[in-house]
Design a protein around this motif. Sequence first.
Motif, PDB file in Angstrom:
ATOM      1  N   ILE A 138      52.965  41.028  42.278  1.00 46.63           N
ATOM      2  CA  ILE A 138      54.310  41.536  42.517  1.00 46.63           C
ATOM      3  C   ILE A 138      54.327  43.057  42.574  1.00 46.63           C
ATOM      4  N   ASN A 139      53.687  43.723  41.612  1.00 47.15           N
ATOM      5  CA  ASN A 139      53.694  45.190  41.570  1.00 47.15           C
ATOM      6  C   ASN A 139      52.548  45.822  42.365  1.00 47.15           C
ATOM      7  N   GLY A 140      51.671  44.996  42.936  1.00 49.69           N
ATOM      8  CA  GLY A 140      50.605  45.516  43.786  1.00 49.69           C
ATOM      9  C   GLY A 140      49.541  46.323  43.063  1.00 49.69           C
ATOM     10  N   ASP A 141      49.346  46.095  41.748  1.00 48.87           N
ATOM     11  CA  ASP A 141      48.357  46.884  40.999  1.00 48.87           C
ATOM     12  C   ASP A 141      46.985  46.217  40.949  1.00 48.87           C
ATOM     13  N   SER A 142      46.822  45.085  41.626  1.00 47.89           N
ATOM     14  CA  SER A 142      45.541  44.344  41.684  1.00 47.89           C
ATOM     15  C   SER A 142      45.123  43.790  40.323  1.00 47.89           C
ATOM     16  N   ILE A 143      46.052  43.766  39.375  1.00 46.35           N
ATOM     17  CA  ILE A 143      45.775  43.200  38.051  1.00 46.35           C
ATOM     18  C   ILE A 143      46.811  42.130  37.781  1.00 46.35           C
ATOM     19  N   ARG A 144      46.334  40.965  37.428  1.00 47.30           N
ATOM     20  CA  ARG A 144      47.259  39.855  37.241  1.00 47.30           C
ATOM     21  C   ARG A 144      47.950  39.939  35.875  1.00 47.30           C
ATOM     22  N   GLN A 145      49.314  39.882  35.916  1.00 46.32           N
ATOM     23  CA  GLN A 145      50.106  39.789  34.697  1.00 46.32           C
ATOM     24  C   GLN A 145      50.497  38.319  34.454  1.00 46.32           C
ATOM     25  N   VAL A 146      50.984  38.055  33.260  1.00 46.51           N
ATOM     26  CA  VAL A 146      51.292  36.682  32.884  1.00 46.51           C
ATOM     27  C   VAL A 146      52.360  36.092  33.805  1.00 46.51           C
ATOM     28  N   GLU A 147      53.357  36.899  34.180  1.00 43.96           N
ATOM     29  CA  GLU A 147      54.462  36.372  34.987  1.00 43.96           C
ATOM     30  C   GLU A 147      54.085  36.213  36.455  1.00 43.96           C
ATOM     31  N   GLU A 148      52.915  36.673  36.864  1.00 40.49           N
ATOM     32  CA  GLU A 148      52.505  36.565  38.259  1.00 40.49           C
ATOM     33  C   GLU A 148      51.788  35.237  38.460  1.00 40.49           C
ATOM     34  N   LEU A 149      52.485  34.284  39.089  1.00 39.87           N
ATOM     35  CA  LEU A 149      51.976  32.922  39.253  1.00 39.87           C
ATOM     36  C   LEU A 149      51.245  32.769  40.584  1.00 39.87           C
ATOM     37  N   SER A 150      50.738  31.572  40.811  1.00 39.30           N
ATOM     38  CA  SER A 150      49.957  31.301  42.007  1.00 39.30           C
ATOM     39  C   SER A 150      50.859  31.230  43.239  1.00 39.30           C
ATOM     40  N   ILE A 151      50.236  31.498  44.401  1.00 34.44           N
ATOM     41  CA  ILE A 151      50.929  31.440  45.689  1.00 34.44           C
ATOM     42  C   ILE A 151      50.508  30.162  46.406  1.00 34.44           C
ATOM     43  N   GLY A 152      51.467  29.489  47.023  1.00 37.59           N
ATOM     44  CA  GLY A 152      51.154  28.285  47.758  1.00 37.59           C
ATOM     45  C   GLY A 152      50.746  28.577  49.190  1.00 37.59           C
ATOM     46  N   ASP A 153      50.214  27.569  49.849  1.00 37.09           N
ATOM     47  CA  ASP A 153      49.841  27.603  51.263  1.00 37.09           C
ATOM     48  C   ASP A 153      48.699  28.570  51.565  1.00 37.09           C
ATOM     49  N   GLY A 154      47.983  29.017  50.545  1.00 35.01           N
ATOM     50  CA  GLY A 154      46.777  29.803  50.769  1.00 35.01           C
ATOM     51  C   GLY A 154      45.562  28.873  50.859  1.00 35.01           C
ATOM     52  N   ALA A 155      44.417  29.442  51.157  1.00 39.86           N
ATOM     53  CA  ALA A 155      43.199  28.638  51.304  1.00 39.86           C
ATOM     54  C   ALA A 155      42.059  29.318  50.533  1.00 39.86           C
ATOM     55  N   ILE A 156      41.287  28.483  49.815  1.00 37.73           N
ATOM     56  CA  ILE A 156      40.127  28.955  49.066  1.00 37.73           C
ATOM     57  C   ILE A 156      38.924  28.099  49.467  1.00 37.73           C
ATOM     58  N   SER A 157      37.827  28.731  49.740  1.00 35.22           N
ATOM     59  CA  SER A 157      36.588  28.009  50.053  1.00 35.22           C
ATOM     60  C   SER A 157      35.449  28.654  49.277  1.00 35.22           C
ATOM     61  N   PHE A 158      34.507  27.826  48.825  1.00 33.24           N
ATOM     62  CA  PHE A 158      33.337  28.348  48.111  1.00 33.24           C
ATOM     63  C   PHE A 158      32.168  27.378  48.293  1.00 33.24           C
ATOM     64  N   GLY A 159      30.970  27.879  48.125  1.00 39.87           N
ATOM     65  CA  GLY A 159      29.758  27.074  48.229  1.00 39.87           C
ATOM     66  C   GLY A 159      28.571  27.860  47.681  1.00 39.87           C
ATOM     67  N   ASN A 160      27.505  27.132  47.395  1.00 37.26           N
ATOM     68  CA  ASN A 160      26.305  27.787  46.883  1.00 37.26           C
ATOM     69  C   ASN A 160      25.280  27.949  48.000  1.00 37.26           C
ATOM     70  N   GLN A 161      24.312  28.832  47.753  1.00 37.13           N
ATOM     71  CA  GLN A 161      23.293  29.095  48.773  1.00 37.13           C
ATOM     72  C   GLN A 161      22.366  27.902  48.982  1.00 37.13           C
ATOM     73  N   ALA A 162      22.227  27.056  47.975  1.00 35.88           N
ATOM     74  CA  ALA A 162      21.368  25.884  48.121  1.00 35.88           C
ATOM     75  C   ALA A 162      21.961  24.865  49.076  1.00 35.88           C
ATOM     76  N   GLY A 163      23.271  24.962  49.339  1.00 37.95           N
ATOM     77  CA  GLY A 163      23.914  24.046  50.260  1.00 37.95           C
ATOM     78  C   GLY A 163      24.362  22.737  49.635  1.00 37.95           C
ATOM     79  N   SER A 164      24.196  22.610  48.320  1.00 37.84           N
ATOM     80  CA  SER A 164      24.600  21.356  47.674  1.00 37.84           C
ATOM     81  C   SER A 164      26.082  21.321  47.317  1.00 37.84           C
ATOM     82  N   VAL A 165      26.754  22.483  47.365  1.00 42.68           N
ATOM     83  CA  VAL A 165      28.185  22.540  47.043  1.00 42.68           C
ATOM     84  C   VAL A 165      28.905  23.250  48.176  1.00 42.68           C
ATOM     85  N   SER A 166      29.978  22.652  48.662  1.00 39.00           N
ATOM     86  CA  SER A 166      30.835  23.248  49.681  1.00 39.00           C
ATOM     87  C   SER A 166      32.243  22.678  49.513  1.00 39.00           C
TER      88      SER A 166
END
Length: 271
Positions: A138-166
């Motif tokens: 909310i305040n744009g300080d790049s630090i999460r405060q307690v009242e700053e909740l998650s945003i919907g409709d975003g996308a997160i992806s992650f995986g390991n270099q071994a290729g066993s997790v995606s």
Amino acid sequence: MKQRHISRSLYRAGGLFCLTAALLGWIGWQPAVAAPPEQIPVYTPTPGPDGRILYIVKANDTLLSIALLTGLTVDELKELNNLTSDTIFENQELLLGFGGPLEVTATSGPSPTPTPLLPTPTPRPGLGNLCLLLYEDINGDSIRQVEELSIGDGAISFGNQAGSVSENLSTIAGQDYQCFNDLPEGEYTISVAVPEGYNPTTQNSYELELGAGDQTYLNFGAQANTLTQAEAPQIPAEEGRRSPLLGIIGAIFLLAGLGVALFAGRILRNR
């Protein structure tokens, strides 16, 4: 006759004398020959199987004669054999030194039985936990405060270099971290895509080393842009909340009115 016999005798004696003189002169003429020098024995030390060089004392031997024979000094003989005096005995063994390392003859024994090689078990990788959050900064300080909740409709992806997790997932508004447990340890790459109408306030891609037993939390921030803020419904100030200044003014008037009433009551009593 007698005179002739005497002359013969003298003649014989003179001849014998001449012969004797000649023999003596020949002997004296021969060159003198020196007697050969006395041979001195030389002791050649031979080391035994254990490498020690020993000397067996013989009759009439002394430490001095043995020292001269072997090339050592008397003090060296005493030191090698721990002698405190010059007394030695026949057939006594004296150490003269060491001729080389001990020669050990290997005794052949039974051939060793080779141990069969057992398969080496492959170690199982350790496991760790990873928790991710796309929050509204909310305040744009790049630090999460307690009242700053998650945003919907975003996308997160992650995986390991071994290729066993995606993994690919969508974010849900108003929730806390989305956690993924029992992930194999290793290097992971996490990336986030913010929903439309938001600008990222933190880096949207991150690489980390997840170790066995780790519990890792990652926050990704996004702030609504100007257009999104303008479209948000605004609550009028008079309806949402009242100004505290009006309450203070009202309290002042109320106190003033009470003061005036008390003053007027005292005047009436005095009359």
